[in-house]
Design a protein around this motif. Structure first.
Motif, PDB file in Angstrom:
ATOM      1  N   PRO A  86      -1.599  -0.303 -11.754  1.00 30.09           N
ATOM      2  CA  PRO A  86      -0.687  -0.588 -12.503  1.00 30.09           C
ATOM      3  C   PRO A  86      -0.563  -0.524 -13.927  1.00 30.09           C
ATOM      4  O   PRO A  86       0.210  -0.182 -14.691  1.00 30.09           O
ATOM      5  CB  PRO A  86       0.263  -2.125 -12.010  1.00 30.09           C
ATOM      6  CG  PRO A  86      -1.045  -2.524 -11.364  1.00 30.09           C
ATOM      7  CD  PRO A  86      -1.861  -1.588 -10.936  1.00 30.09           C
ATOM      8  N   LEU A  87      -1.911  -1.234 -14.312  1.00 29.32           N
ATOM      9  CA  LEU A  87      -2.149  -1.317 -15.984  1.00 29.32           C
ATOM     10  C   LEU A  87      -2.580  -0.096 -16.698  1.00 29.32           C
ATOM     11  O   LEU A  87      -2.279   0.075 -17.518  1.00 29.32           O
ATOM     12  CB  LEU A  87      -3.054  -2.352 -16.205  1.00 29.32           C
ATOM     13  CG  LEU A  87      -2.611  -3.952 -15.612  1.00 29.32           C
ATOM     14  CD1 LEU A  87      -3.534  -5.095 -16.142  1.00 29.32           C
ATOM     15  CD2 LEU A  87      -1.242  -4.303 -16.282  1.00 29.32           C
ATOM     16  N   LEU A  88      -3.503   0.877 -15.415  1.00 32.81           N
ATOM     17  CA  LEU A  88      -3.913   1.892 -16.128  1.00 32.81           C
ATOM     18  C   LEU A  88      -3.059   3.149 -16.174  1.00 32.81           C
ATOM     19  O   LEU A  88      -3.084   4.121 -16.560  1.00 32.81           O
ATOM     20  CB  LEU A  88      -5.473   2.251 -15.668  1.00 32.81           C
ATOM     21  CG  LEU A  88      -6.507   1.293 -16.289  1.00 32.81           C
ATOM     22  CD1 LEU A  88      -7.700   1.713 -15.505  1.00 32.81           C
ATOM     23  CD2 LEU A  88      -6.600   1.310 -17.759  1.00 32.81           C
ATOM     24  N   GLY A  89      -2.122   2.939 -15.090  1.00 30.45           N
ATOM     25  CA  GLY A  89      -1.244   3.989 -14.474  1.00 30.45           C
ATOM     26  C   GLY A  89      -2.130   5.202 -13.842  1.00 30.45           C
ATOM     27  O   GLY A  89      -1.551   6.340 -14.110  1.00 30.45           O
ATOM     28  N   ASN A  90      -3.011   4.829 -13.173  1.00 32.25           N
ATOM     29  CA  ASN A  90      -3.814   5.974 -12.401  1.00 32.25           C
ATOM     30  C   ASN A  90      -4.383   5.332 -11.230  1.00 32.25           C
ATOM     31  O   ASN A  90      -5.046   4.486 -11.122  1.00 32.25           O
ATOM     32  CB  ASN A  90      -5.002   6.536 -13.447  1.00 32.25           C
ATOM     33  CG  ASN A  90      -5.808   7.622 -13.093  1.00 32.25           C
ATOM     34  OD1 ASN A  90      -5.861   7.856 -11.742  1.00 32.25           O
ATOM     35  ND2 ASN A  90      -5.847   8.615 -13.868  1.00 32.25           N
ATOM     36  N   HIS A  91      -3.923   6.211  -9.929  1.00 33.19           N
ATOM     37  CA  HIS A  91      -4.403   5.816  -8.706  1.00 33.19           C
ATOM     38  C   HIS A  91      -6.083   5.621  -8.731  1.00 33.19           C
ATOM     39  O   HIS A  91      -6.449   5.038  -7.619  1.00 33.19           O
ATOM     40  CB  HIS A  91      -3.483   6.492  -7.722  1.00 33.19           C
ATOM     41  CG  HIS A  91      -4.071   7.737  -7.558  1.00 33.19           C
ATOM     42  ND1 HIS A  91      -3.600   8.877  -8.469  1.00 33.19           N
ATOM     43  CD2 HIS A  91      -4.810   8.366  -6.546  1.00 33.19           C
ATOM     44  CE1 HIS A  91      -4.294   9.896  -7.970  1.00 33.19           C
ATOM     45  NE2 HIS A  91      -4.938   9.777  -6.970  1.00 33.19           N
ATOM     46  N   LEU A  92      -6.670   6.553  -9.464  1.00 33.97           N
ATOM     47  CA  LEU A  92      -7.927   7.011  -8.954  1.00 33.97           C
ATOM     48  C   LEU A  92      -8.810   5.465  -9.742  1.00 33.97           C
ATOM     49  O   LEU A  92     -10.079   5.333  -9.198  1.00 33.97           O
ATOM     50  CB  LEU A  92      -8.274   7.932  -9.968  1.00 33.97           C
ATOM     51  CG  LEU A  92      -9.848   8.578  -9.806  1.00 33.97           C
ATOM     52  CD1 LEU A  92     -10.142   8.827  -8.381  1.00 33.97           C
ATOM     53  CD2 LEU A  92     -10.115   9.629 -10.738  1.00 33.97           C
TER      54      LEU A  92
END
Length: 629
Positions: free
Chosen positions: A300-306
């Motif tokens: 959620p904080l980086l906005g990247n599921h990877l």
């Protein structure tokens, strides 16, 4: 000035199966010779980026941003110095730290030091177990308790890897380190930290008292005691010229190896702290102190599921790489202190169970939230043992009687003792604070008394370890021998064999077995031909089996007996059923054979678990010579 002891003085060197297995004396290009020395420090470096370090790095970065980066750098410089001293001991004296301790300290103190080293290795393994279990839970939603039990299966990986040569093992570890580094630096690229803010973290300062506690934890988690044992043994896998120039070259190149490898470990730890600072601290999530919290907040904080996937992969690679080197350290400690060599699989199983059992018990009782407490406990235990590895090490590499001209110079020796005093102070302080906190919180009188007695015993043992070498004229009191030296005896003639047993499997290997049997026998020798039927029917019915395989084997055995009789030789055939090793040993003992000849099975590693190990079982259950063809 006395010369350093030659390696040939040790009859049974450390890690004997790979001792001097990498030849650095062969002619070749300059770069080839340099890279031949590189490797040992990378195996050591994984201890500086194990799951125990993750917790302290994440806590420091999330609570104080980049402020504690200078603590990581300082602890890394300390580690480079201490690991270099450990490598010096192994290169110059041909001793690992456990062997050197056994030569100097009395038996009772040595046994205590051995127990402390084993506890430290088990504590380190505990952190690795928890780290891998957390990684499995985060990536595959496996319950934490199940993940802890799954980590027991890595003993199979150890069984496979221990068959490798040291260079292949080093490459495997380097590949795991690469996975950790690449994963974390991709996440750093996603977080995009500010370079100027990162640079400000290298200015030494502590915001408050709590920051000091985390700084102590970072230092305590960085310098691992088992790594000092490990490095002094690993450098002996290199064959070097034993003249002055050869030793100096080895010292320089091993320092370069340590400097590069440990600075890579520093970059990994710094990446963790910077990631926590850039993602959690700047977003106001300063309470992140556990690995699970960091994982769940990354996406959620980086906005990247990877991001969380890479985090979990790096965590598993960290735990697995550390567990391999921990097994090697355990072997070094046991052989060095106790002069005891056991099967590496059994050694690994014991160490892993010492880590898994307390983890399973605590998680079962207190739940998954107790994992953070277990990780902290593992680091405290490591801190308690660190002093008992550093103090003897500095004494050994400073001793001119055994190190000769390679003993530490006065400035380096003063620096080493300064680092030791700082580390010992910080670790003693951590131990005292933990004991004090327990005494304040505990309502048990017995518990408080036990904690005080334990703390007092720790301080007394530390003083003895420090002061004992000072009163010795020599730091070498007794030689090191894994086995008792044997007095050479005159060669006695071997009497002719009256009865030779042959274990036959009715394959092409039988020809070699028969040929060796004829070579060892004489016209008066009786030959005992043994074959074990292993069909399903034979396993269930034994001698009552009358399936097709049993009948064919009986006919084949009779044909072999007739062949001997045609050569006017006495022969007897015995058909057995079900268990190869057990039946062969039973028949040989009952028939009182003088010699057993059998074929090697030609498989190893995982296949030993699938097909079994006949030769090893038989040779331990008969009392006659065994010739393996």
């Amino acid at each position: 000035m006395s010369r350093p002891m030659e390696k040939t003085e040790i009859l049974h060197p450390s890690l004997q199966e790979v001792h001097q297995s990498v030849d650095t004396t062969r002619p070749g290009s300059l770069w080839k010779k340099i890279f031949a020395f590189f490797g040992p420090a990378y195996l050591v470096s994984v201890g500086y980026m194990d799951p125990g370090n993750w917790a302290t790095d994440l806590a420091g970065g999330s609570q104080y941003g980049y402020t504690l980066l200078w603590v990581l750098l300082m602890s890394n410089l300390m580690a480079v110095l201490l690991q270099t001293l450990s490598a010096r001991l192994g290169i110059v004296r041909g001793r690992d730290l456990a062997q050197a301790n056994r030569e100097m300290y009395p038996s009772a103190l040595n046994f205590i030091l051995y127990l402390l080293a084993e506890v430290a290795i088990a504590a380190c393994d505990l952190a690795e177990v928890l780290g891998m279990a957390i990684g499995l839970q985060l990536l595959f939603q496996i319950p934490l308790l199940t993940g802890v039990l799954i980590t027991a299966l890595d003993t199979l990986l150890i069984l496979f890897l221990q068959r490798w040569k040291i260079r292949r093992l080093e490459l495997f570890i380097i590949s795991l380190i690469s996975i950790i580094g690449i994963s974390l630096f991709i996440e750093l690229w996603m977080a995009r930290p500010h370079p100027i803010e990162i640079a400000s973290g290298f200015i030494p300062h502590l915001p408050d008292e709590a920051a000091l506690y985390i700084a102590v934890g970072i230092i305590g988690a960085t310098v691992m005691p088992h790594n000092l044992y490990l490095h002094s043994a690993l450098v002996q896998t290199r064959k070097i010229h034993r003249d002055e120039a050869g030793i100096r070259r080895a010292l320089k190149l091993n320092f370069l190896d340590s400097f590069i490898a440990l600075n890579l470990a520093f970059l990994v730890n710094a990446a963790l702290l910077v990631l926590a600072a850039a993602v959690f601290f700047h977003s106001g999530h300063t309470e992140v102190a556990e690995i699970q919290d960091a994982y769940h907040l990354l996406e959620p904080l980086l906005g990247n599921h990877l991001a969380p996937i890479l985090f979990g992969i790096a965590l598993i690679a960290s735990g697995q790489s550390s567990t391999i080197t921990g097994t090697m350290a355990g072997q070094i400690v046991m052989e060095g202190y106790l002069q005891l060599r056991i099967n590496p699989m059994l050694r690994r199983f014991i160490t892993r169970m010492l880590a898994i059992i307390p983890a399973v018990i605590l998680i079962s009782i207190a739940g998954e939230h107790a994992v953070g407490q277990l990780l902290i406990l593992s680091q405290v235990i490591l801190s308690m043992q660190l002093s008992f590895a550093i103090i003897p090490l500095i004494y050994f590499v400073s001793d001119r009687q055994t190190m000769g001209k390679f003993a530490l110079s006065t400035p380096i020796k003063m620096l080493a003792w300064l680092v030791a005093i700082v580390l010992i102070y910080l670790n003693v302080r951590m131990v005292v604070e933990q004991i004090s906190g327990y005494i304040i919180q505990s309502d048990s009188i017995i518990g408080k008394i036990s904690a005080i007695a334990g703390g007092a015993g720790f301080m007394i043992l530390l003083l003895i370890t420090w002061l004992y070498p000072i009163r010795r004229k020599s730091l070498v009191q007794k030689g090191y021998h894994l086995h008792k030296p044997q007095t050479p005896t005159p060669v006695m003639p071997i009497h002719p064999y009256h009865k030779i047993a042959l274990a036959l499997d009715f394959s092409e290997k039988d020809h070699a077995i028969l040929a060796h049997a004829f070579a060892q026998g004489n016209p008066n020798t009786e030959y005992l031909l043994i074959h074990v039927v292993e069909s399903v029917s034979a396993r269930i019915l034994g001698k009552q089996s009358f399936d097709q395989e049993s009948q064919q084997d009986q006919q084949q055995l009779a044909a072999y007996v007739r062949m001997f009789e045609e050569k006017n030789l006495k022969a007897k055939g015995v058909l057995a059923y079900h268990r190869r090793g057990k039946e062969i040993a039973r028949i040989v003992n009952e028939e009182q054979a003088d010699l057993l000849i059998m074929g090697g099975h030609g498989h190893r590693g995982m296949k030993d678990l699938i097909y079994g190990e006949t030769v090893n079982y038989v040779r331990h259950h008969v009392h006659i010579p065994v010739l393996i063809v």
